[in-house]
Design a protein around this motif. Structure first.
Motif, mmCIF file in Angstrom:
data_model
loop_
_atom_site.group_PDB
_atom_site.id
_atom_site.type_symbol
_atom_site.label_atom_id
_atom_site.label_comp_id
_atom_site.label_asym_id
_atom_site.label_seq_id
_atom_site.Cartn_x
_atom_site.Cartn_y
_atom_site.Cartn_z
ATOM 1 N N UNK A 66 0.836 -1.210 0.000
ATOM 2 C CA UNK A 66 0.000 0.000 0.000
ATOM 3 C C UNK A 66 0.867 1.255 0.000
ATOM 4 N N UNK A 67 1.915 1.263 0.814
ATOM 5 C CA UNK A 67 2.823 2.411 0.869
ATOM 6 C C UNK A 67 3.550 2.573 -0.463
ATOM 7 N N UNK A 68 3.975 1.466 -1.047
ATOM 8 C CA UNK A 68 4.719 1.466 -2.307
ATOM 9 C C UNK A 68 3.874 2.060 -3.437
ATOM 10 N N UNK A 69 2.607 1.675 -3.472
ATOM 11 C CA UNK A 69 1.714 2.090 -4.555
ATOM 12 C C UNK A 69 0.998 3.407 -4.271
ATOM 13 N N UNK A 70 1.195 3.975 -3.087
ATOM 14 C CA UNK A 70 0.561 5.238 -2.744
ATOM 15 C C UNK A 70 -0.911 5.103 -2.403
ATOM 16 N N UNK A 71 -1.338 3.915 -1.996
ATOM 17 C CA UNK A 71 -2.740 3.686 -1.663
ATOM 18 C C UNK A 71 -3.014 3.733 -0.163
ATOM 19 N N UNK A 72 -1.991 4.022 0.634
ATOM 20 C CA UNK A 72 -2.179 4.077 2.084
ATOM 21 C C UNK A 72 -2.946 5.346 2.444
ATOM 22 N N UNK A 73 -3.917 5.216 3.322
ATOM 23 C CA UNK A 73 -4.702 6.385 3.731
ATOM 24 C C UNK A 73 -3.947 7.249 4.736
ATOM 25 N N UNK A 74 -2.966 6.670 5.409
ATOM 26 C CA UNK A 74 -2.149 7.407 6.363
ATOM 27 C C UNK A 74 -0.784 6.746 6.440
ATOM 28 N N UNK A 75 0.179 7.477 6.968
ATOM 29 C CA UNK A 75 1.528 6.943 7.161
ATOM 30 C C UNK A 75 1.939 7.266 8.588
ATOM 31 N N UNK A 76 2.360 6.258 9.317
ATOM 32 C CA UNK A 76 2.813 6.462 10.687
ATOM 33 C C UNK A 76 4.214 7.060 10.694
#
Length: 137
Positions: A66-76
């Protein structure tokens, strides 16, 4: 409390900041280069292996994707810090590899050309500096 119209940001104000999701999407493939690992999936697994020991929550490969593809809704914050650590470690590893490659090239040149100034080459190089804010020129 007086309310007025919202302050309109200039284009410079908008373009200077980057969302955390975009930061991760841009930097994960840079640090864990798929060309070096052979495939995107192998690079994601390497990112997972590196980051899982550096974040407190239970990290899954799906989260890395998700982080790699930019689909994460948030980042810790922990995830960003782990990526920064990976970037620094990658820079150190690349520096060491380049220094050893340079030493082997110099040895090969010195063996092939007796006029090669082997030991004198060190005088042309700046002294190695550490990475970090304290060592900036």
């Amino acid at each position: 409390m007086a309310e007025g119209p919202d302050k309109v940001l200039s284009k410079n104000d908008k373009s200077e900041s980057m969302s955390d999701t975009v930061f991760m999407q841009n930097n994960l493939p840079e640090v864990f280069d798929p060309r070096r690992y052979g495939s995107v999936k192998a690079a994601q697994i390497a990112a997972y292996d590196f980051m899982k020991g550096r974040v407190q929550k239970k990290l899954k490969l799906r989260r890395i994707r998700q982080l790699w593809e930019g689909r994460a809704s948030r980042v810790d914050g922990e995830e960003k810090d782990a990526l920064r650590q990976a970037k620094i470690e990658e820079a150190r590893n690349e520096y060491k590899a380049l220094r050893s490659r340079l030493a082997s090239l110099e040895a090969a040149l010195a063996a092939a050309d007796e006029d090669f100034p082997g030991t004198q080459m060190d005088a042309y190089r700046p002294a190695p500096r550490g990475m970090g804010r304290d060592n900036r020129a």
